[in-house]
Design an enzyme around this catalytic site. Structure first.
Site, PDB file in Angstrom:
ATOM      1  N   GLY A  80      11.836   0.156   8.544  1.00  0.00           N
ATOM      2  CA  GLY A  80      10.395   0.040   8.378  1.00  0.00           C
ATOM      3  C   GLY A  80       9.925  -1.251   7.749  1.00  0.00           C
ATOM      4  O   GLY A  80      10.507  -2.306   7.948  1.00  0.00           O
ATOM      5  N   SER A  81       8.884  -1.109   6.968  1.00  0.00           N
ATOM      6  CA  SER A  81       8.073  -2.240   6.534  1.00  0.00           C
ATOM      7  C   SER A  81       8.847  -3.365   5.862  1.00  0.00           C
ATOM      8  O   SER A  81       9.797  -3.150   5.123  1.00  0.00           O
ATOM      9  CB  SER A  81       7.024  -1.740   5.553  1.00  0.00           C
ATOM     10  N   CYS A  82       8.366  -4.587   6.124  1.00  0.00           N
ATOM     11  CA  CYS A  82       8.931  -5.773   5.498  1.00  0.00           C
ATOM     12  C   CYS A  82       8.684  -5.767   3.999  1.00  0.00           C
ATOM     13  O   CYS A  82       9.360  -6.472   3.257  1.00  0.00           O
ATOM     14  CB  CYS A  82       8.295  -7.025   6.078  1.00  0.00           C
ATOM     15  N   SER A  83       7.717  -5.001   3.522  1.00  0.00           N
ATOM     16  CA  SER A  83       7.425  -4.961   2.094  1.00  0.00           C
ATOM     17  C   SER A  83       8.561  -4.309   1.310  1.00  0.00           C
ATOM     18  O   SER A  83       8.552  -4.319   0.086  1.00  0.00           O
ATOM     19  CB  SER A  83       6.129  -4.207   1.831  1.00  0.00           C
TER      20      SER A  83
END
Lengths: 152, 425
Positions: free
Chosen positions: A64-67
């Site tokens: 999932g997210s790059c964060s």
């Protein structure tokens, strides 16, 4: 005590030692891990509720997210991050979080890439020692249980 | 510290960056890039001409320290750099009841990036503003929806650069030469054909988030190619498609035959590679995916939100048309999230007043997913955004209902969702 040696490739090189926390499910640190407590908060994840601090987290990859890199960095800063991470897929996002921990805080959480079969051979609660250069030493769990056999 | 960079082919300038010949911020950024390159499978860097920064959302002190340290070390971006949504509305945070210490940290983080020369755009739809790249341009963008739009709809080239790698690219003007920067990785990998989907449905706004969500759910890694779209989608409809595809999965690039610039025909989309047979996208399949965007079973609604990605001028004008002379039911929170630039234009044309008179909070700089704006106690969010519908349950902690723009405005007025299924037959 039998020790199994695994030669991995260090994505982020370093040394660490801890009890293995093993899952077959990818984990997104963003939305999946609380960096203050270092607990897995993703309700759909099989390790929901588990604490990461001091463990060697063994999983296929992040997700999932790059964060997620930012969340791993915050966890390292808060002292709630795993001691080391073992993956079987190259994972730039978790790798970035660990590299930032090293570059910015001088704290190394090694990330080691191993084969799918080697990852599957590490049982939860085994004691995993990560040596520089990507060498893993896996000892039996504290209950004397042998590591599970390698998957074909 | 590891100094094993011999596997990398570095230009003289890049070696100079590493050796601190520019400044210490550039040296740190280049070190991070050099350590990351092998993880992307790159042995060299490419020059980029634009960056968009997502590390601007306040997640904790480590990220704030990093940005402030780079700014103190004299870091200055080498290419035009825009900023994604931040964690506060800079002018309206008190009215939105944002926590003062949280807002202070959000502001400090924003200032650090602006000190490094980034434009204070604070929007997740930078491709609809003057910072948009052009076809073929090599860029280093973050924010998954912006990456999907820039790659797919414009034909610019970027990977998904996450927190802190984005600023490293901006400070050096470099990105690892890998992934979607390279032509061969932009080839289609999954073939979808719309079949029996009436053009009347294809023309509706709510069709696009659902199609995008389907692509993201079906293709975990790869480049989907969609064939059989007869309608001529607007920029806002394609924006909704890209955002949904990037939130349900990890799609950074897709092609739509006859619509997107790298897919004039099927052969071009697959770069000449022959394909076996397409996966069929039927109305029935779209209906199933549409249901996934709705988690609430009761029809009650207490939050209605528009603008993820940030609403364009056209979308705001449509909302003003639907809201004019009407009012949201008491107790229903209504949000429109947009860029400060769009909000200024709305204010000068009287449109802002129309939208606000309805009872709407028009929020700039941020959105309801990255900042805790929705007031405690809210249970059900209704939205026309696939992205808000996707993240509502996990991040905001509400049930979600996906509907058309008209249905969302009606729900704000009545406090009840009435969703018309007939267009999906």
């Amino acid at each position: 005590m039998a020790v199994m040696r695994i030669a991995g490739r260090p994505l982020v090189d370093g040394a660490a030692r801890g009890h293995a926390l093993v899952t077959d499910s990818p984990l997104s640190f963003w939305g999946g891990v609380d960096p203050h407590e270092g607990r897995i908060i993703d309700r759909r994840h099989p390790l929901h509720g588990a604490r990461l601090a001091g463990r060697v987290l063994v999983l296929p990859c992040g997700r999932g997210s790059c964060s997620a890199s930012g969340v791993l960095l915050e966890s390292i800063a808060n002292g709630t991050a795993p001691a080391g991470i073992v993956v079987s897929d190259v994972d730039p996002i978790l790798g970035l979080g660990a590299i930032l921990g090293d570059e910015l805080l001088g704290r190394i959480v090694p990330v080691i890439l191993v084969s799918e079969a080697d990852r599957a051979s590490i049982a939860t609660e085994s004691i995993v020692t990560i040596r520089p250069g990507g060498i893993l030493e896996v000892e039996h769990g504290p209950d004397g249980r042998a590591p599970e056999p390698c998957q074909p | 510290m590891i100094e094993v960079f011999e596997s990398l082919v570095l230009s003289e300038e890049e070696r100079g960056f590493l050796d601190g010949e520019a400044d210490d911020a550039t040296a740190l950024a280049m070190r991070i890039l050099a350590r990351m390159a092998p993880l992307y499978g790159a042995d060299r860097f490419i020059e980029v001409t634009r960056a968009h920064i997502d590390g601007i959302v306040y997640e904790g002190n480590a990220g704030l320290d990093f940005a402030e340290r780079l700014a103190e070390l004299g870091g200055q971006v080498r290419v035009p750099t825009s900023l994604n949504v931040m964690s506060m509305d800079r002018s309206n945070w008190r009215q939105l009841r944002q926590d003062p210490s949280y807002a202070a940290n959000a502001r400090r983080l924003g200032s650090a990036y602006v000190r490094m020369g980034a434009t204070p755009s604070f929007t997740c739809a930078p491709y609809q503003s003057e910072v948009a790249p052009v076809f073929g341009e090599q860029i280093a963008w973050s924010e998954s929806n912006a990456v999907a739009f820039a790659n797919s709809i414009i034909g610019a080239r970027t990977n998904r650069y996450g927190d802190y790698l984005d600023i490293s690219c901006a400070l050096t003007g470099r990105a690892p030469a890998a992934g979607l920067h390279l032509t061969e990785n932009r080839r289609g990998t999954h073939w979808f054909r719309l079949t029996g989907v009436p053009e009347s449905l294809q023309q509706r706004d709510e069709f696009y988030p659902v199609l995008g969500y389907l692509l993201g759910q079906t293709v975990t890694t790869g480049v989907p190619v969609v064939e059989g779209l007869d309608a001529a989608p607007s920029s806002d409809q394609l924006k909704a498609l890209a955002a949904a595809a990037a939130s349900s999965g990890a799609i950074g690039l897709f092609h739509i035959v006859g619509i997107t610039p790298e897919a004039p025909d099927l052969e071009a989309a697959f770069q000449g590679e022959t394909q076996a047979r397409p996966e069929l996208v039927t109305v029935e399949r779209l209906r199933t995916v549409r249901k996934m965007l709705t988690t609430s079973t009761s029809g009650e609604v207490d939050v209605v939100a528009f603008g993820s990605p940030h609403a364009s001028l056209a979308e705001c004008r449509e909302l003003a048309r639907l809201m004019e002379g009407r009012a949201a039911r008491e107790g229903v929170q209504v949000y429109v999230t947009t860029s400060r630039g769009v909000k200024e234009i709305l204010a000068r044309t009287g449109t802002l007043e129309t939208i606000e008179s309805f009872g709407t909070q028009v929020v700039a700089d941020t959105c309801i997913v990255v900042a805790p704006l929705v007031r405690a106690g809210a249970r059900v969010l209704m939205t026309n955004s696939g992205k808000y519908a996707h993240y509502g349950p996990g991040i905001i902690g509400v049930e979600s209902i996906f509907g058309s723009t008209e249905e969302c405005v009606e729900a704000a007025v009545t406090g009840r969702a009435e969703v018309d299924d007939s267009v999906w037959q």
